[in-house]
Design a protein around this motif. Structure first.
Motif, PDB file in Angstrom:
ATOM      1  N   ASP A   1      13.172   6.419  -6.026  1.00  0.00           N
ATOM      2  CA  ASP A   1      12.188   5.757  -6.890  1.00  0.00           C
ATOM      3  C   ASP A   1      11.753   6.656  -8.033  1.00  0.00           C
ATOM      4  OD1 ASP A   1      12.284   3.504  -5.334  1.00  0.00           O
ATOM      5  OD2 ASP A   1      10.419   3.921  -4.264  1.00  0.00           O
ATOM      6  N   THR A   2      11.635   7.951  -7.759  1.00  0.00           N
ATOM      7  CA  THR A   2      11.217   8.861  -8.823  1.00  0.00           C
ATOM      8  C   THR A   2      12.298   8.949  -9.893  1.00  0.00           C
ATOM      9  OG1 THR A   2      12.049  10.705  -7.491  1.00  0.00           O
ATOM     10  CG2 THR A   2       9.691  10.246  -7.382  1.00  0.00           C
TER      11      THR A   2
ATOM     12  N   HIS B   1       6.744  -3.244  -5.061  1.00  0.00           N
ATOM     13  CA  HIS B   1       7.178  -3.577  -3.702  1.00  0.00           C
ATOM     14  C   HIS B   1       6.929  -5.054  -3.391  1.00  0.00           C
ATOM     15  CE1 HIS B   1       8.002   0.570  -3.080  1.00  0.00           C
ATOM     16  NE2 HIS B   1       6.763   0.958  -2.858  1.00  0.00           N
TER      17      HIS B   1
ATOM     18  N   SER C   1       9.665   6.240 -11.765  1.00  0.00           N
ATOM     19  CA  SER C   1       8.461   6.975 -12.151  1.00  0.00           C
ATOM     20  C   SER C   1       8.717   8.233 -12.969  1.00  0.00           C
ATOM     21  CB  SER C   1       7.629   7.319 -10.910  1.00  0.00           C
ATOM     22  OG  SER C   1       8.348   8.156 -10.040  1.00  0.00           O
TER      23      SER C   1
ATOM     24  N   TRP D   1       0.817  -1.217   0.000  1.00  0.00           N
ATOM     25  CA  TRP D   1       0.000   0.000   0.000  1.00  0.00           C
ATOM     26  C   TRP D   1       0.848   1.263   0.000  1.00  0.00           C
ATOM     27  CZ3 TRP D   1      -1.124  -4.416   2.684  1.00  0.00           C
ATOM     28  CH2 TRP D   1      -2.272  -5.074   2.274  1.00  0.00           C
ATOM     29  N   PHE D   2       2.159   1.103  -0.108  1.00  0.00           N
ATOM     30  CA  PHE D   2       3.052   2.262  -0.122  1.00  0.00           C
ATOM     31  C   PHE D   2       3.235   2.739  -1.556  1.00  0.00           C
ATOM     32  CE2 PHE D   2       5.669   0.902   3.866  1.00  0.00           C
ATOM     33  CZ  PHE D   2       4.526   0.956   4.626  1.00  0.00           C
ATOM     34  N   GLY D   3       3.494   4.015  -1.703  1.00  0.00           N
ATOM     35  CA  GLY D   3       3.803   4.574  -3.017  1.00  0.00           C
ATOM     36  C   GLY D   3       5.302   4.545  -3.263  1.00  0.00           C
ATOM     37  N   PHE D   4       5.695   5.170  -4.360  1.00  0.00           N
ATOM     38  CA  PHE D   4       7.119   5.314  -4.627  1.00  0.00           C
ATOM     39  C   PHE D   4       7.697   6.339  -3.660  1.00  0.00           C
ATOM     40  CE2 PHE D   4       5.947   3.883  -9.012  1.00  0.00           C
ATOM     41  CZ  PHE D   4       6.703   2.724  -9.002  1.00  0.00           C
TER      42      PHE D   4
ATOM     43  N   ASN E   1       2.355   0.982 -10.819  1.00  0.00           N
ATOM     44  CA  ASN E   1       1.717   0.556  -9.574  1.00  0.00           C
ATOM     45  C   ASN E   1       2.826   0.219  -8.572  1.00  0.00           C
ATOM     46  OD1 ASN E   1       0.452  -0.730  -7.480  1.00  0.00           O
ATOM     47  ND2 ASN E   1      -0.667  -2.183  -8.741  1.00  0.00           N
ATOM     48  N   ALA E   2       3.115   1.161  -7.683  1.00  0.00           N
ATOM     49  CA  ALA E   2       4.240   1.011  -6.751  1.00  0.00           C
ATOM     50  C   ALA E   2       4.078  -0.217  -5.861  1.00  0.00           C
ATOM     51  CB  ALA E   2       4.385   2.268  -5.903  1.00  0.00           C
ATOM     52  N   GLY E   3       2.865  -0.500  -5.418  1.00  0.00           N
ATOM     53  CA  GLY E   3       2.631  -1.637  -4.533  1.00  0.00           C
ATOM     54  C   GLY E   3       3.040  -2.952  -5.170  1.00  0.00           C
TER      55      GLY E   3
ATOM     56  N   SER F   1      10.419   9.318  -2.554  1.00  0.00           N
ATOM     57  CA  SER F   1      11.059  10.421  -3.273  1.00  0.00           C
ATOM     58  C   SER F   1      12.577  10.353  -3.202  1.00  0.00           C
ATOM     59  CB  SER F   1      10.563  11.757  -2.718  1.00  0.00           C
ATOM     60  OG  SER F   1      10.905  11.869  -1.349  1.00  0.00           O
TER      61      SER F   1
END
Length: 132
Positions: free
Chosen positions: A49-50, A103, A54, A41-44, A98-100, A46
């Motif tokens: 990951d960016t 992960h 992304s 449920w975590f995003g990328f 989709n970051a999740g 900063s």
């Protein structure tokens, strides 16, 4: 039966021994899922990951000839890490941004690595609890 097959049969856990063998491994897997599973449920982040996923068009478009040429010939963000970049590209082919899902792939790889270490320690020591 060949000598190798007999040796394998003699070292393969059976019955109650198999449960005793797999129980610590299952506890390790459960602990990994309990701790790292929440990253679904975590995003990328900063931190990087960016930069690496992304916001890098040759990465987030997935595996393309242009992207492969870019990571092999020029590297990525001052680093030459073609296998890492290829891994990100494959992840983007499978999951998009989709970051999740990215992960969870790392969680699965962590489980595989943990079980391989557990099996190696068990094989070398013949002690389930030391291996655990």
């Amino acid at each position: 039966m060949s000598v190798a097959a007999a040796e394998q049969a003699a070292t393969t856990p059976r019955g109650g021994e198999a449960l005793r063998f797999w129980a610590p491994g299952l506890v390790l897997v459960a602990a990994i899922i309990a701790v790292y599973g929440q990253t679904a449920w975590f995003g990328f982040l900063s931190y990087d990951d960016t930069v690496y996923v992304s916001e890098a068009p040759f990465i987030y478009h997935g595996v393309t000839w242009e992207g492969l040429k870019e990571v092999v010939l020029h590297g990525h963000d001052l680093l030459w890490t073609p296998l890492t970049s290829l891994s990100y590209m494959l992840g983007c082919n499978l999951y998009g941004l989709n970051a999740g899902a990215h992960h969870l792939t790392n969680v699965a790889l962590h489980i595989v690595a943990t079980m391989l270490v557990f099996l190696a320690f068990w094989r070398y020591t013949k002690s389930y609890w030391f291996a655990w």
